[in-house]
Design a protein around this motif. Structure first.
Motif, mmCIF file in Angstrom:
data_model
loop_
_atom_site.group_PDB
_atom_site.id
_atom_site.type_symbol
_atom_site.label_atom_id
_atom_site.label_comp_id
_atom_site.label_asym_id
_atom_site.label_seq_id
_atom_site.Cartn_x
_atom_site.Cartn_y
_atom_site.Cartn_z
ATOM 1 N N GLU A 1 1.305 3.219 -3.553
ATOM 2 C CA GLU A 1 2.295 2.246 -4.004
ATOM 3 C C GLU A 1 3.290 1.931 -2.885
ATOM 4 O OE1 GLU A 1 1.244 4.851 -5.579
ATOM 5 O OE2 GLU A 1 0.710 4.343 -7.639
ATOM 6 N N GLU A 2 3.746 2.991 -2.236
ATOM 7 C CA GLU A 2 4.705 2.807 -1.149
ATOM 8 C C GLU A 2 4.097 1.990 -0.018
ATOM 9 O OE1 GLU A 2 6.400 6.527 0.336
ATOM 10 O OE2 GLU A 2 6.708 5.577 2.279
ATOM 11 N N ALA B 1 2.896 5.698 4.957
ATOM 12 C CA ALA B 1 3.449 5.836 3.614
ATOM 13 C C ALA B 1 2.978 7.121 2.958
ATOM 14 C CB ALA B 1 3.050 4.641 2.755
#
Lengths: 220, 220
Positions: free
Chosen positions: A46-47, A42
């Motif tokens: 957050e991802e 990622a």
DNA sequence: GGCGGTATCGCATAAAGATGCTATACGCCC
DNA sequence: GGGCGTATAGCATCTTTATGCGATACCGCC
């Protein structure tokens, strides 16, 4: 991850790194190794967290950058450990300042590597984590060794051996009476020494002595 | 040491190791490297210290075993730093227990390696020391990272936020009066909270609170 | 609506700590 | 030999802590 089955001995990796080139280099190199399977890459914390939901196999080892957009690698450590209690997190950063290093370790990072670490060496380090180790780049480790050397600037330097005995007793939470017993002294002798300690340390209570003596760089 | 002149960039080594085979292997291998010059090899700490007197060039990096006959490698650290203030000492030991590791770092060791470290890797580590690093074998570093993770077993967990404010005040060495001022409370309220803290922590003095709250494995 | 926990405050008393002043004894050093 | 620092000890006094036994108020909860 390829077509090969994920067998038990294989280490499942998660990678969090915002720079595309680096992220892809890491993913591709490590995934090509027989020991690793890269299950989630990622560009932000957050991802990464969002991506965890759709995984069949969770990563057991996460390689995380620190300087990320949004939630930093350090800020995300607590969350990561909550979501992946079985996983270990290894920090990978260009920053090797003491503040960040200590904060990361404090938040539960298992190791801390410089971003300049060559891929084959990085692979070695990852294997060491799996083997119960805690790889740290030497410059990172230097902060740590320095931390453990307090006697250099110890405020207790000016104290006589006896006075240091007294201070040790205070640090252990003992009353005057107990300190006297431990050292085989009279209560008044303990008082005398403490008076002297107070003068030298410029304080006037036992708790202040402790606050002064454990004068760590206030990293906590 | 050979015939080659000791030029500035060369690292002068000292080695303390009681086992003959290992000592010779270390000396010979390292001395054969262009980066190093082994100026003193000894089988004990005492022998090493005695040997320093006759040296024209002092070692800038000392590789020391811990399990030595006579004065142990850890006990000798202080003396070594006194005699060779410019030198750094790297520990080399079969023991990787937390006690020894922390004690060595506390006494000023710059790094700590397992004795099983292969010679070429050892050489790398020595170069890293010279470059300002602090090499640690991963299993050694694991002790260190664990040390920095105190919040897991924090005894203050059972305390309410307000009670933790109070404890923080105590840790800072403040009197009840000052804590009250800082938090904008009455003296009696501070007393109440502290009473509660004492009950929860099972203690009965401010210094004991501090001793409990920073419950480090009592390594210091 | 009562119960438990938290947060606030008060008063009283006993124990512990802080502080001032003094004193003896030992070792070291000029 | 006298001064300085350290270690020991005593006594008197005042302050701070520790502790017991209250009280009121708010909040969440079943």
């Amino acid at each position: 991850m390829g077509v090969a089955p994920t067998f038990a001995a294989m280490i499942t990796l998660g990678i969090i790194e915002d720079q595309l080139a680096i992220r892809e280099a890491l993913c591709e190199y490590l995934d090509a190794q027989p020991e690793f399977s890269c299950v989630l890459c990622a560009a932000s914390h957050e991802e990464f967290v969002a991506g965890l939901a759709g995984l069949a196999v969770l990563p057991t080892l996460v390689l995380s950058d620190i300087g990320l957009p949004g939630r930093s690698g350090i800020e995300g450590l607590a969350l990561l450990q909550q979501l992946l209690p079985a996983a270990e997190v290894l920090m990978l950063s260009v920053y090797t300042d003491a503040e960040r290093v200590f904060e990361a370790l404090r938040q539960g990072a298992v190791g801390y590597l410089e971003k300049t670490t060559p891929l084959p060496l990085l692979k070695e380090h990852l294997l060491q984590v799996a083997a119960g180790g805690s790889p740290m780049s030497p410059s990172v480790a230097r902060h740590v060794t320095r931390y453990f050397r307090p006697q250099a600037a110890a405020p207790l330097a000016g104290l006589t051996p006896r006075e240091q005995d007294i201070v040790r007793g205070i640090e252990d939470g003992l009353s005057y009476k107990l300190i006297a017993d431990r050292l085989g002294l009279s209560l008044d002798t303990v008082r005398s020494h403490i008076r002297q300690v107070y003068r030298k340390l410029q304080v006037n209570s036992r708790t202040e002595v402790i606050a002064k003596s454990r004068s760590r760089p206030s990293l906590w």
